[in-house]
Design an enzyme around this catalytic site. Sequence first.
Site, mmCIF file in Angstrom:
data_model
loop_
_atom_site.group_PDB
_atom_site.id
_atom_site.type_symbol
_atom_site.label_atom_id
_atom_site.label_comp_id
_atom_site.label_asym_id
_atom_site.label_seq_id
_atom_site.Cartn_x
_atom_site.Cartn_y
_atom_site.Cartn_z
ATOM 1 N N LYS A 145 27.846 61.283 79.266
ATOM 2 C CA LYS A 145 28.651 60.197 78.689
ATOM 3 C C LYS A 145 30.081 60.705 78.513
ATOM 4 C CE LYS A 145 28.128 56.354 75.430
ATOM 5 N NZ LYS A 145 28.307 55.271 76.388
ATOM 6 N N GLU A 177 22.964 50.281 87.615
ATOM 7 C CA GLU A 177 23.291 49.972 86.212
ATOM 8 C C GLU A 177 24.544 49.125 86.188
ATOM 9 O OE1 GLU A 177 24.312 53.221 83.565
ATOM 10 O OE2 GLU A 177 25.495 54.248 85.085
ATOM 11 N N LEU A 201 23.619 56.396 83.247
ATOM 12 C CA LEU A 201 23.612 56.896 81.881
ATOM 13 C C LEU A 201 22.236 56.614 81.271
ATOM 14 C CD1 LEU A 201 25.642 58.084 79.733
ATOM 15 C CD2 LEU A 201 25.437 55.839 78.679
HETATM 16 N N1 PDD Z 1 28.420 52.090 77.094
HETATM 17 N N2 PDD Z 1 25.531 52.751 81.220
HETATM 18 C C1 PDD Z 1 26.842 52.959 81.024
HETATM 19 C C2 PDD Z 1 27.690 53.349 82.189
HETATM 20 C C3 PDD Z 1 27.393 52.788 79.729
HETATM 21 O O1 PDD Z 1 28.701 53.004 79.529
HETATM 22 C C4 PDD Z 1 26.552 52.387 78.662
HETATM 23 C C5 PDD Z 1 27.053 52.189 77.267
HETATM 24 C C6 PDD Z 1 25.185 52.175 78.921
HETATM 25 C C7 PDD Z 1 24.217 51.778 77.845
HETATM 26 O O2 PDD Z 1 23.934 52.851 76.972
HETATM 27 P P1 PDD Z 1 23.498 52.606 75.448
HETATM 28 O O3 PDD Z 1 22.347 51.685 75.469
HETATM 29 O O4 PDD Z 1 23.155 53.945 74.950
HETATM 30 O O5 PDD Z 1 24.700 51.992 74.752
HETATM 31 C C8 PDD Z 1 24.710 52.391 80.210
HETATM 32 C C9 PDD Z 1 29.011 52.021 75.775
HETATM 33 C C10 PDD Z 1 28.447 50.968 74.887
HETATM 34 C C11 PDD Z 1 30.513 51.944 75.916
HETATM 35 O O6 PDD Z 1 31.009 52.592 76.838
HETATM 36 O O7 PDD Z 1 31.184 51.306 75.109
#
Ligand code: PDD
Length: 283
Positions: A145, A177, A201
Site C-alpha cells: 500500500k 481490482e 492490494l
Molecule cells: N484504497 N485496491 C486498491 C488499489 C486500493 O487503493 C484500495 C483501498 C483497496 C481496498 O482496500 P481496503 O478494503 O483495505 O480499503 C483495493 C483506499 C481506501 C484509498 O486509497 O483511499
Amino acid sequence: MAHEQIVYLNGEFLPLAQAKISVLDRGFLFGDGVYEVIPVYGGKPFRLAEHLARLNNSLAGLRIVSPLGDAEWEALFARLIEGEDDQSIYLQITRGAPPKRDHAFPKDPVPPTVFAMCTPIAPIPAQGVSAITVPDIRWQWCHIKAITLLGNVLLRQQAVEQGCAEAILVRDGYAIEGAASNLFAVVDGILMTPPKGHDILPGITRDLVVEIAHDNGIALEERKIAFDELKRASEVWVTSSTREVLPIVELDGVKVGDGIPGPLWARVNDLYQARKALLRRGL
Ligand code: PDD
C-alpha cells in the site's frame, strides 16, 4: 470560530494548518512511503488488527522500520478520533527527510515522517454507481500500500471524466481490482473475487466479504475473473474501507444485470452493515 481539525505529525497533535514537513521529505520527492485508510464506526476503528498487519507488511516491503508498535498506534488513533460519526483514519509513513536528494536510501537513516488525520466518511450511494474498464498501467508490486499512486490517480481520473465512480483495471486479459477498490462479480450464478497476489492490494474489506460469505454459507470462489466474464456478470461490486460494498450497475456504458443492485449484493451488504453495527455497540 470554525473548529480547527487536529492532526498528528511526528509525535505532536496540532492544528492541520500548522502541520508542516520538509520539501526534502522522500514522500514528497519520490513517493517513498506507505499508507493505510482505516474506517471508524461509533468512535472505534474497524478491523484494526488487520489494517495494522497490512501496514507492517507494507513497511517491510519498503524496508522501513515501523516507528510505533500496534498498541501505540491504537493509542494514537484513540486521541485522533473525534466523536461518533463515521470517519476514516488516514495514516502515512515515509522514509523521512535526509539532507540530500538521492534515489538510494540515505546512508545515515533519518526518522520516518509519520502523519495521521481523520476524515468524515460519506454514506455509499445505495442505487449503485457506474464504472469503466481500463488497461492496468501500474507497477508490479500492487500488494504494497504505497503512497506512489500515479497510475491509480490517472486511471480514476479517466473514470471521473467519463462520469463514472471507478475504473476497473484489466491486466493480461483479467479484471483484477479497481483504481482504489477490490472487485467481486457474480458470473453464471457464482460469486467470485480475484485471488490475492502481487497484482492487487489485499483489501481488508475484501477479506471481510470473503469471511462473511464463508460464515453465511454463500458460495464464493477466489479465482481470476476473465475480462469477458466480467462483461457478462449479473452483479459487479467494488469494495474498500471508505466505499464498503458498492454495487456497479453500469459497466462501460452497458447495464450490469438489470441495471440495479443485485439480490446477492443486498444480502451481503446487510451482513456487512450488521458487522459495523456490532462494532458501534462495542461488541
Ligand atoms: N484504497 N485496491 C486498491 C488499489 C486500493 O487503493 C484500495 C483501498 C483497496 C481496498 O482496500 P481496503 O478494503 O483495505 O480499503 C483495493 C483506499 C481506501 C484509498 O486509497 O483511499
